[in-house]
Scaffold this active site. Structure first.
Site, mmCIF file in Angstrom:
data_model
loop_
_atom_site.group_PDB
_atom_site.id
_atom_site.type_symbol
_atom_site.label_atom_id
_atom_site.label_comp_id
_atom_site.label_asym_id
_atom_site.label_seq_id
_atom_site.Cartn_x
_atom_site.Cartn_y
_atom_site.Cartn_z
ATOM 1 N N LYS A 95 -3.516 58.070 -5.852
ATOM 2 C CA LYS A 95 -4.059 56.736 -5.517
ATOM 3 C C LYS A 95 -5.567 56.675 -5.721
ATOM 4 O O LYS A 95 -6.101 55.704 -6.280
ATOM 5 C CB LYS A 95 -3.701 56.401 -4.061
ATOM 6 N N ASP A 151 -14.142 45.317 2.891
ATOM 7 C CA ASP A 151 -13.151 44.362 3.390
ATOM 8 C C ASP A 151 -12.085 44.222 2.319
ATOM 9 O O ASP A 151 -12.382 43.961 1.159
ATOM 10 C CB ASP A 151 -13.763 43.011 3.742
ATOM 11 N N GLY A 153 -1.614 51.584 5.969
ATOM 12 C CA GLY A 153 -1.405 50.147 5.755
ATOM 13 C C GLY A 153 -0.130 49.853 4.982
ATOM 14 O O GLY A 153 0.959 50.342 5.319
HETATM 15 P P1 ITT Z 1 -12.310 47.956 9.188
HETATM 16 O O1 ITT Z 1 -12.568 46.462 9.204
HETATM 17 O O2 ITT Z 1 -12.745 48.630 10.443
HETATM 18 O O3 ITT Z 1 -12.829 48.610 7.955
HETATM 19 P P2 ITT Z 1 -9.573 47.114 8.959
HETATM 20 O O4 ITT Z 1 -8.272 47.835 8.799
HETATM 21 O O5 ITT Z 1 -9.626 46.064 10.032
HETATM 22 O O6 ITT Z 1 -10.714 48.203 9.154
HETATM 23 P P3 ITT Z 1 -9.830 45.085 6.928
HETATM 24 O O7 ITT Z 1 -10.191 44.014 7.873
HETATM 25 O O8 ITT Z 1 -10.560 45.172 5.634
HETATM 26 O O9 ITT Z 1 -9.975 46.515 7.564
HETATM 27 O O10 ITT Z 1 -8.278 44.967 6.643
HETATM 28 C C1 ITT Z 1 -7.715 45.622 5.563
HETATM 29 C C2 ITT Z 1 -6.226 45.798 5.776
HETATM 30 O O11 ITT Z 1 -5.581 45.647 4.499
HETATM 31 C C3 ITT Z 1 -5.907 47.192 6.267
HETATM 32 O O12 ITT Z 1 -5.830 47.252 7.668
HETATM 33 C C4 ITT Z 1 -4.556 47.445 5.615
HETATM 34 O O13 ITT Z 1 -3.545 46.877 6.390
HETATM 35 C C5 ITT Z 1 -4.656 46.677 4.306
HETATM 36 N N1 ITT Z 1 -5.166 47.543 3.236
HETATM 37 C C6 ITT Z 1 -6.411 47.537 2.657
HETATM 38 N N2 ITT Z 1 -6.516 48.498 1.734
HETATM 39 C C7 ITT Z 1 -5.334 49.130 1.727
HETATM 40 C C8 ITT Z 1 -4.837 50.231 1.000
HETATM 41 O O14 ITT Z 1 -5.573 50.894 0.128
HETATM 42 N N3 ITT Z 1 -3.578 50.627 1.250
HETATM 43 C C9 ITT Z 1 -2.804 49.991 2.133
HETATM 44 N N4 ITT Z 1 -3.208 48.958 2.869
HETATM 45 C C10 ITT Z 1 -4.462 48.523 2.674
#
Ligand code: ITT
Length: 232
Positions: free
Chosen positions: A209, A104, A186
Site C-alpha cells: 500500500k 485530512d 479504516g
Molecule cells: P486525524 O484527524 O486525527 O488525523 P482521523 O481518523 O479523524 O484522524 P480524518 O478526519 O482525516 O482522520 O478521517 C479519515 C478517515 O478516512 C479515517 O478515519 C479512515 O476511516 C478513512 N481513511 C483515510 N485514509 C485511509 C486509508 O489509507 N485506509 C483506510 N481508511 C482510510
C-alpha cells in the site's frame, strides 16, 4: 508529481514497486533531511504508522500527544479536505510553533454521491469505529453493482514562517461486497485498488500500500517540496 502508473498484473505491480523503491526516498532528502523533525497533527495510529514508513528514517515524526499528553484535537468543521487539513495543522502550529503537517482524508464512493468523503472517520458515529463505518458502507451498497470509489488525502504543511502548503493524493479503486484481510486501518479491508484489483488493502498490507497509496502520493509531493525549499 506521481510516478505511479496503473499496473494490470501482479508482476507488473512488483516492477512498479521496485521502480518506486529505487526512486524513493528522495536521495536529497535522505542526505539533507536527516533528523528533520515534523509534528504530525494526528491521533490516528494507522496514519501515523504509514507516514513514518513512507517518510523513512530521514524524518523524525512526533505527534501533538507526544509533546503534550493533554493536547486536544480541534473541531474539524471545515467543508473540504483542504479546510480540515489546515484546521488540524494550524492548531498544532499555534500551540507548539514547530514545523508540522496534517492529513485530512477519506473515501469517496460514486454510488453514494461521494459519501462518506470528509465524514469518513465518523460515518457511523462520533466514536470513529472502523468496523461500524465499514458495516454502514456495505449496507448502503447492498445490491449495487457500480462500486467505484477513491481514497483522497490532502496534506497541509506549515513551516517556520507559518505559511501553509498543500499536497494531494488520490487513489482509484472499488468497494468489495465483504471484508477481505485484516491489515491496515479504516476502510482498507473493503478497498480494492485499481492497480491491484485482485486484493484489498486489508490483504495487501502496508508494504505494498505504501508504495502507491493516496497518502504516499501526497507525502512524496511534500518531501519533494521540502527538497526544493527548506533542504536545498
Ligand atoms: P486525524 O484527524 O486525527 O488525523 P482521523 O481518523 O479523524 O484522524 P480524518 O478526519 O482525516 O482522520 O478521517 C479519515 C478517515 O478516512 C479515517 O478515519 C479512515 O476511516 C478513512 N481513511 C483515510 N485514509 C485511509 C486509508 O489509507 N485506509 C483506510 N481508511 C482510510
Amino acid at each position: 508529481m506521481n510516478n505511479f502508473r496503473i499496473c494490470s498484473t501482479f508482476a507488473e505491480s512488483c516492477e512498479c514497486k521496485a521502480r518506486i523503491q529505487a526512486q524513493s526516498p528522495n536521495p536529497k532528502i535522505t542526505a539533507a533531511g536527516r533528523n528533520m523533525k515534523l509534528v504530525f497533527a494526528t491521533g490516528n495510529r494507522g496514519k501515523l504508522r504509514e507516514a513514518r514508513e513512507i517518510l523513512g528514517p530521514s524524518f523524525e515524526i512526533v505527534t501533538p500527544a507526544d509533546l503534550d499528553p493533554e493536547y486536544v484535537d480541534p473541531e474539524e468543521n471545515g467543508t473540504t479536505f483542504k479546510e480540515n487539513a489546515l484546521i488540524k495543522a494550524q492548531a498544532v502550529w499555534d500551540k507548539f510553533h514547530l514545523p508540522c503537517f496534517a492529513d485530512d482524508s477519506g473515501l469517496q464512493i460514486d454510488a453514494l454521491g461521494g459519501r462518506p468523503g470528509i465524514y469518513s472517520a465518523r460515518y457511523a458515529g462520533e466514536d470513529k469505529d472502523f468496523d461500524c463505518n465499514i458495516d454502514k458502507v456495505l449496507e448502503e451498497l447492498e445490491g449495487i453493482s457500480q462500486r467505484s470509489a477513491r481514497f483522497h488525502t490532502t496534506v497541509a504543511l506549515i513551516l517556520e514562517d507559518g505559511t501553509p502548503h498543500f499536497f494531494d493524493g488520490t487513489l482509484e479503486g472499488a468497494i468489495a461486497t465483504e471484508r477481505h484481510g485484516t491489515l491496515g486501518f479504516g476502510y482498507d479491508p473493503i478497498f480494492y485498488p485499481t492497480a491491484m484489483p485482485e486484493s484489498t488493502f486489508g490483504e495487501l498490507g502496508p508494504e505494498v500500500k505504501n508504495q502507491f497509496s493516496h497518502r504516499e502520493q501526497a507525502l512524496k509531493e511534500m518531501t519533494e517540496f521540502l527538497s526544493r525549499t527548506v533542504l536545498k
